[in-house]
Motif scaffolding. Structure first.
Motif, PDB file in Angstrom:
ATOM      1  N   GLY A   1      43.743 -31.978  38.510  1.00 47.71           N
ATOM      2  CA  GLY A   1      43.765 -31.261  37.238  1.00 47.71           C
ATOM      3  C   GLY A   1      45.177 -31.320  36.675  1.00 47.71           C
ATOM      4  O   GLY A   1      46.141 -31.617  37.406  1.00 47.71           O
ATOM      5  N   SER A   2      45.299 -31.057  35.362  1.00 49.16           N
ATOM      6  CA  SER A   2      46.653 -31.131  34.795  1.00 49.16           C
ATOM      7  C   SER A   2      47.498 -29.946  35.248  1.00 49.16           C
ATOM      8  O   SER A   2      48.727 -30.015  35.203  1.00 49.16           O
ATOM      9  N   ASP A   3      46.885 -28.868  35.710  1.00 49.17           N
ATOM     10  CA  ASP A   3      47.677 -27.761  36.271  1.00 49.17           C
ATOM     11  C   ASP A   3      48.512 -28.257  37.450  1.00 49.17           C
ATOM     12  O   ASP A   3      49.686 -27.912  37.587  1.00 49.17           O
TER      13      ASP A   3
ATOM     14  N   LEU B   1      51.305 -30.484  36.057  1.00 48.37           N
ATOM     15  CA  LEU B   1      52.355 -29.673  35.430  1.00 48.37           C
ATOM     16  C   LEU B   1      53.184 -28.925  36.471  1.00 48.37           C
ATOM     17  O   LEU B   1      54.417 -28.886  36.401  1.00 48.37           O
TER      18      LEU B   1
ATOM     19  N   TYR C   1      50.416 -21.786  26.585  1.00 46.85           N
ATOM     20  CA  TYR C   1      49.645 -21.721  27.824  1.00 46.85           C
ATOM     21  C   TYR C   1      50.415 -20.848  28.836  1.00 46.85           C
ATOM     22  O   TYR C   1      51.546 -21.183  29.221  1.00 46.85           O
TER      23      TYR C   1
ATOM     24  N   ALA D   1      47.977 -23.980  22.868  1.00 49.37           N
ATOM     25  CA  ALA D   1      46.945 -23.058  23.343  1.00 49.37           C
ATOM     26  C   ALA D   1      47.598 -21.687  23.496  1.00 49.37           C
ATOM     27  O   ALA D   1      48.752 -21.627  23.924  1.00 49.37           O
TER      28      ALA D   1
ATOM     29  N   ASP E   1      52.121 -31.428  26.693  1.00 49.96           N
ATOM     30  CA  ASP E   1      50.841 -31.172  27.362  1.00 49.96           C
ATOM     31  C   ASP E   1      49.719 -31.441  26.353  1.00 49.96           C
ATOM     32  O   ASP E   1      49.479 -30.645  25.444  1.00 49.96           O
TER      33      ASP E   1
ATOM     34  N   ALA F   1      46.421 -31.522  26.694  1.00 49.92           N
ATOM     35  CA  ALA F   1      45.109 -31.176  27.252  1.00 49.92           C
ATOM     36  C   ALA F   1      43.993 -31.288  26.203  1.00 49.92           C
ATOM     37  O   ALA F   1      42.866 -31.656  26.523  1.00 49.92           O
ATOM     38  N   TYR F   2      44.323 -30.961  24.936  1.00 51.88           N
ATOM     39  CA  TYR F   2      43.282 -30.896  23.893  1.00 51.88           C
ATOM     40  C   TYR F   2      43.431 -31.971  22.827  1.00 51.88           C
ATOM     41  O   TYR F   2      42.743 -31.929  21.811  1.00 51.88           O
TER      42      TYR F   2
ATOM     43  N   THR G   1      44.329 -34.369  30.701  1.00 48.54           N
ATOM     44  CA  THR G   1      43.326 -33.857  31.646  1.00 48.54           C
ATOM     45  C   THR G   1      41.950 -34.449  31.389  1.00 48.54           C
ATOM     46  O   THR G   1      41.641 -34.831  30.251  1.00 48.54           O
TER      47      THR G   1
ATOM     48  N   SER H   1      39.435 -32.476  32.070  1.00 49.56           N
ATOM     49  CA  SER H   1      38.634 -31.245  32.085  1.00 49.56           C
ATOM     50  C   SER H   1      37.963 -30.922  30.763  1.00 49.56           C
ATOM     51  O   SER H   1      36.965 -30.212  30.732  1.00 49.56           O
ATOM     52  N   LYS H   2      38.527 -31.405  29.647  1.00 56.77           N
ATOM     53  CA  LYS H   2      38.030 -30.981  28.334  1.00 56.77           C
ATOM     54  C   LYS H   2      37.223 -32.105  27.682  1.00 56.77           C
ATOM     55  O   LYS H   2      36.005 -32.058  27.660  1.00 56.77           O
TER      56      LYS H   2
ATOM     57  N   ARG I   1      38.362 -31.804  38.707  1.00 56.57           N
ATOM     58  CA  ARG I   1      39.799 -31.554  38.817  1.00 56.57           C
ATOM     59  C   ARG I   1      40.609 -32.848  38.812  1.00 56.57           C
ATOM     60  O   ARG I   1      41.100 -33.317  39.839  1.00 56.57           O
TER      61      ARG I   1
END
Ligand code: PMP
Length: 352
Positions: free
Chosen positions: A82-84, A87, A108, A153, A179, A181-182, A205, A207-208, A216
């Protein structure tokens, strides 16, 4: 037991994951559509016998697939859980100067948690009145690095690529993390700028936009010298991160560009309708480039009240008890049917 040596830390709090079969879950920015059918095939064909072996130490096949997809050498790619995970590793690897790392005051909330965990000094920069990020506030300021989510975010608001480039080019001594992510839902990516700036790390990521939150998978693209630093930190904690099934499913997802584009198109169309309908109900809705909207209810009802009333109906959206945004709700774009149910419930609450 004496607990003096124990670490005391306030962790990140993710959106709740209730288990009701009738729930409408619009609180963690997951994709309402399943991953590509090719991912389903890869899952069916997965050889369980291969699980007795550790996975590839450098996430080989997925790293190669992503390198080809983005037009970079594999040495420019780092893959994580996952990008978490990506990061968190970047924070540990790149922010050790003692000087403050800059990020927006509203962003975030995990950035702050990692900074505390790794004892990184921070300086949080206020957003402009309209919730946009002020590029000038990141230029000419002493810092030990910069982190910006684009789109941001939980605001959903995107920043122009030219503005991000201005930040990168005026901070060449420090690492700038973007980041994304979106970004697939409407932002302008800066991945191509990695070719020009060796201080840029772009994080992505699955995830989205790839509907694979449960697998993940996250990654970043950066100059090979930076990737080696990040890898050295990861390999000082855990060498085998992404597991075998995740690697195979990830590769299958990258291969199905048509499905990827079609799913994004559906989510974006629903997002526009959701924003329009909320505005008709009197909400203030920020311009979204993500797979969620950030909206303030009309006078007469608070965001908390809307949140609580929806939760009673097993409709989950996200509320943040944070100064400046505590009267807003973050609503993930669901299927058209889910959004219609949520909207009619909100309409009922407002007597409309
Ligand atoms: N960055 C941002 C801005 C996010 O909202 C999220 C999702 N919570 C992440 C990173 C992490 O996503 P994941 O670990 O699922 O890739």
């Amino acid at each position: 037991m004496n607990q003096d040596n124990f670490r005391k830390i306030t962790p990140y709090v993710p959106g709740i994951q209730p288990g009701f079969s009738d729930m409408i879950k619009l609180n963690t920015n997951e994709n309402p559509y399943p991953p590509s059918p090719m991912v389903g095939e890869a899952s069916k064909n997965f050889d369980a016998g291969s699980l007795r072996l550790y996975p590839s130490v450098d996430v080989g096949p997925l790293r190669d697939a992503l390198a080809e997809y983005h037009g970079y050498d594999r040495e420019c790619m780092f893959i994580g859980v996952g990008s978490d995970d990506v990061l968190a590793t970047v924070f540990q690897a790149c922010f050790n100067s003692g000087r403050p790392v800059l990020f927006p005051e509203i962003t975030y909330s995990f950035y702050e948690v990692w900074a505390r965990l790794y004892n990184i000094n921070t300086c949080k920069i206020p957003l402009k009145e309209d919730f946009t990020i002020d590029a000038d506030a990141y230029i000419g300021v002493d810092n030990g690095g910069i982190v910006i989510a684009n789109p941001n975010a939980p605001t959903s608001v995107a920043m122009a690529k030219s503005e991000i480039e201005r930040i990168i080019k005026n901070n060449t001594d420090n690492v700038v993390v973007i980041d994304e992510a979106y970004v697939d839902f409407g932002g302008e990516s800066v991945i191509d700028l990695v070719k020009s700036y060796d201080n840029l790390i772009v994080v992505r990521t699955f995830s989205k936009s790839r509907s694979l939150a449960g697998a993940r998978i996250g990654y970043c693209v950066a100059n090979p010298a930076l990737i080696s630093v990040i890898e050295a930190v990861r390999n000082s904690i855990n060498s085998y991160t992404d597991n075998r099934p995740a690697i195979e499913l990830g590769v299958a997802s990258v291969k199905d560009e048509d499905y990827f584009r079609a799913t994004i198109k559906k989510v974006v169309a629903t997002r526009e309708r959701l924003a329009d309908e909320l505005k008709k109900l009197g909400f203030r809705v920020l311009p979204s480039s993500a797979n969620f909207v950030f909206a303030q209810p009309p006078a007469g009802i608070s965001a908390v009240e809307v949140y609580e009333e929806l939760a009673k109906k097993h409709i989950y959206v996200r509320h943040f008890n944070i100064k400046g945004i505590d009267n807003y709700l973050r609503i993930t774009v669901g299927t058209d049917e889910q959004i219609d149910t949520m909207l009619s419930e909100v309409g009922r609450l407002l007597n409309k």
